[in-house]
Design a protein around this motif. Structure first.
Motif, mmCIF file in Angstrom:
data_model
loop_
_atom_site.group_PDB
_atom_site.id
_atom_site.type_symbol
_atom_site.label_atom_id
_atom_site.label_comp_id
_atom_site.label_asym_id
_atom_site.label_seq_id
_atom_site.Cartn_x
_atom_site.Cartn_y
_atom_site.Cartn_z
ATOM 1 N N LYS A 2 36.408 50.858 25.390
ATOM 2 C CA LYS A 2 37.439 51.645 26.056
ATOM 3 C C LYS A 2 37.927 50.927 27.305
ATOM 4 O O LYS A 2 37.120 50.440 28.095
ATOM 5 C CB LYS A 2 36.864 53.016 26.434
ATOM 6 C CG LYS A 2 37.893 53.972 26.998
ATOM 7 C CD LYS A 2 37.258 55.321 27.298
ATOM 8 C CE LYS A 2 38.273 56.294 27.867
ATOM 9 N NZ LYS A 2 37.660 57.620 28.157
ATOM 10 N N PRO A 3 39.257 50.821 27.508
ATOM 11 C CA PRO A 3 39.752 50.097 28.684
ATOM 12 C C PRO A 3 39.327 50.781 29.975
ATOM 13 O O PRO A 3 39.205 52.011 30.033
ATOM 14 C CB PRO A 3 41.271 50.142 28.506
ATOM 15 C CG PRO A 3 41.531 51.312 27.628
ATOM 16 C CD PRO A 3 40.355 51.386 26.700
ATOM 17 N N LEU A 4 39.068 49.986 30.987
ATOM 18 C CA LEU A 4 38.701 50.514 32.291
ATOM 19 C C LEU A 4 39.972 50.731 33.105
ATOM 20 O O LEU A 4 40.464 49.825 33.766
ATOM 21 C CB LEU A 4 37.751 49.547 33.011
ATOM 22 C CG LEU A 4 36.358 49.381 32.418
ATOM 23 C CD1 LEU A 4 35.539 48.386 33.226
ATOM 24 C CD2 LEU A 4 35.638 50.724 32.358
ATOM 25 N N ARG A 5 40.506 51.940 33.007
ATOM 26 C CA ARG A 5 41.691 52.277 33.801
ATOM 27 C C ARG A 5 41.257 52.753 35.187
ATOM 28 O O ARG A 5 40.239 53.411 35.346
ATOM 29 C CB ARG A 5 42.501 53.382 33.120
ATOM 30 C CG ARG A 5 43.300 52.933 31.918
ATOM 31 C CD ARG A 5 44.161 54.085 31.402
ATOM 32 N NE ARG A 5 43.331 55.196 30.952
ATOM 33 C CZ ARG A 5 42.891 55.335 29.709
ATOM 34 N NH1 ARG A 5 43.207 54.447 28.790
ATOM 35 N NH2 ARG A 5 42.143 56.368 29.385
ATOM 36 N N PHE A 6 42.075 52.447 36.184
ATOM 37 C CA PHE A 6 41.773 52.860 37.549
ATOM 38 C C PHE A 6 42.985 53.564 38.149
ATOM 39 O O PHE A 6 44.135 53.153 37.942
ATOM 40 C CB PHE A 6 41.406 51.649 38.411
ATOM 41 C CG PHE A 6 40.086 51.034 38.042
ATOM 42 C CD1 PHE A 6 38.926 51.387 38.704
ATOM 43 C CD2 PHE A 6 40.006 50.125 36.994
ATOM 44 C CE1 PHE A 6 37.700 50.834 38.338
ATOM 45 C CE2 PHE A 6 38.797 49.565 36.626
ATOM 46 C CZ PHE A 6 37.643 49.918 37.300
ATOM 47 N N ALA A 7 42.702 54.632 38.897
ATOM 48 C CA ALA A 7 43.754 55.352 39.608
ATOM 49 C C ALA A 7 43.958 54.719 40.974
ATOM 50 O O ALA A 7 43.007 54.305 41.639
ATOM 51 C CB ALA A 7 43.372 56.820 39.764
ATOM 52 N N LEU A 8 45.210 54.661 41.399
ATOM 53 C CA LEU A 8 45.577 54.100 42.692
ATOM 54 C C LEU A 8 46.438 55.122 43.416
ATOM 55 O O LEU A 8 47.520 55.476 42.952
ATOM 56 C CB LEU A 8 46.354 52.797 42.477
ATOM 57 C CG LEU A 8 46.865 52.041 43.693
ATOM 58 C CD1 LEU A 8 45.723 51.637 44.611
ATOM 59 C CD2 LEU A 8 47.654 50.812 43.240
ATOM 60 N N VAL A 117 41.033 54.110 43.657
ATOM 61 C CA VAL A 117 41.197 53.292 44.861
ATOM 62 C C VAL A 117 42.268 53.962 45.708
ATOM 63 O O VAL A 117 43.347 54.291 45.200
ATOM 64 C CB VAL A 117 41.605 51.851 44.500
ATOM 65 C CG1 VAL A 117 41.805 51.020 45.757
ATOM 66 C CG2 VAL A 117 40.561 51.215 43.588
ATOM 67 N N THR A 118 41.968 54.183 46.980
ATOM 68 C CA THR A 118 42.868 54.965 47.816
ATOM 69 C C THR A 118 43.436 54.148 48.968
ATOM 70 O O THR A 118 42.724 53.402 49.637
ATOM 71 C CB THR A 118 42.145 56.202 48.384
ATOM 72 O OG1 THR A 118 41.035 55.784 49.195
ATOM 73 C CG2 THR A 118 41.622 57.089 47.265
ATOM 74 N N ALA A 119 44.726 54.319 49.193
ATOM 75 C CA ALA A 119 45.387 53.804 50.389
ATOM 76 C C ALA A 119 45.284 54.870 51.482
ATOM 77 O O ALA A 119 44.918 56.020 51.208
ATOM 78 C CB ALA A 119 46.839 53.459 50.071
ATOM 79 N N PRO A 120 45.600 54.554 52.735
ATOM 80 C CA PRO A 120 45.298 55.479 53.841
ATOM 81 C C PRO A 120 46.164 56.729 53.871
ATOM 82 O O PRO A 120 47.350 56.701 53.540
ATOM 83 C CB PRO A 120 45.538 54.620 55.090
ATOM 84 C CG PRO A 120 46.494 53.560 54.643
ATOM 85 C CD PRO A 120 46.133 53.268 53.217
#
Length: 329
Positions: A2-8, A117-120
């Protein structure tokens, strides 16, 4: 596999978060990244920055199986309440910011994403918008029903975790209890092992007082609370050294023989880490049932839309999230 998708999540829409996402999209990534934000916001900011980025719509039931090519970005459209202007805070968009975090966090819990992964964000404007908000860490702990989380920043080979986080200094000593210290140390130890692949983590522990209390002459917290708690943890097999004076702990003599430092409070450990690697550090929330990393800087409202932003910390945050997700059992 399964692909490793990431939320940004781009964070505060008037800050540099949208800029960072767009600049990141100029380069190919090893995993699919899903920006959770308003598509029009990204399109307008791209025009402002002079970037030609192909914004590709995705969402539940339409997740990509491969990374986006350089020059493109997957976007899960999440509408703003009010158009955002670079550099100008608007409390009307407080709920929008929290909705992006909620979508990312729940997506991690249900398996759509391997991490987020979060921006400020801007804590002040969210509170002005009528929502009590003390930070990403606390918000995600509540969202995931996690009783205790740990804030850790890392740059290069230096990792610093905190027993207490955003507390006024006069409240710190009362917050350093044996129960809290033991919970935090266990979380740090377990996540270094399970998410960073360190088989037997070596942890240095700061004292609370100058000179680690100077045998009780400068405070008794080390004698009454910290040392007994560390002894109990050592009996469980944890490799802990301390409590050590914080002013000498952060020297090569000690740091070359450890995997992480456990500091008692925010400004005991983080100034050293940020001096060493500001702009190339990552903020990691340990103890969550999900992977979450963040940049080490603020919203930089004065730089939004100018193109004069450094993506270094975002790259470190991404690489750390990839590593953590790949290491999970």
């Amino acid at each position: 596999m399964k692909p490793l998708r990431f939320a940004l999540t781009p964070g505060e829409p008037a800050g540099i978060g949208p800029d960072l996402c767009l600049l990141l999209a100029t380069q190919a990534q090893p995993h699919p990244l899903i920006a959770i934000t308003d598509r029009d916001l990204l399109a307008e900011r791209a025009t402002q920055l002079g970037l030609a980025i192909d914004l590709r719509p995705v969402g539940p039931g339409q997740w990509p199986d491969a990374p986006a090519p350089a020059g493109s970005l997957y976007v899960w459209h999440t509408p703003l309440a009010h158009p955002a202007v670079a550099g100008e805070l608007d409390k009307a968009n407080a709920a929008f910011v929290l909705e992006t975090l909620t979508r990312a966090g729940l997506g991690c819990l249900n398996g759509d994403f391997a991490g987020m992964v979060t921006a400020p964000v801007h804590k002040g404007v969210i509170n002005e918008g009528g929502v009590a908000f003390s930070g990403h860490t606390e918000f995600l702990a509540e969202l995931t029903h996690t009783a205790q989380v740990v804030m850790m920043l890392a740059t290069g080979d230096l990792r610093v975790a905190l027993v207490t986080t955003h507390l006024p200094l006069r409240e710190v000593a009362d917050a350093i209890t044996a129960e809290r210290l033991e919970r935090v140390a266990r979380i740090l130890h377990d996540d270094l092992r399970d998410k960073f692949g360190i088989a037997r983590p070596r942890i240095l522990v700061c004292g609370l007082n100058p000179h680690a209390g100077e045998s009780g002459h400068l405070g008794r917290e080390e004698i009454d609370i910290i040392e007994p708690a560390l002894e109990r943890l050592r009996s469980e097999g944890m490799d802990l050294r301390g409590p050590l004076p914080a002013d000498t702990l952060f020297t090569p003599k000690y740091l070359e023989h450890c995997d992480a430092v456990l500091a008692m409070y925010h400004d005991q450990g983080l100034p050293v880490l940020k001096y060493k690697g500001f702009g190339a550090a990552v903020n990691v929330t340990l103890g969550l049932p999900i992977v979450r990393t963040s940049v080490d800087h603020g919203t930089a409202l004065d730089l939004a839309g100018t193109g004069r932003v450094d993506t270094g910390s975002l790259h470190v945050a991404l690489q750390t999230a990839y590593q953590m997700a790949e290491n999970r059992p």
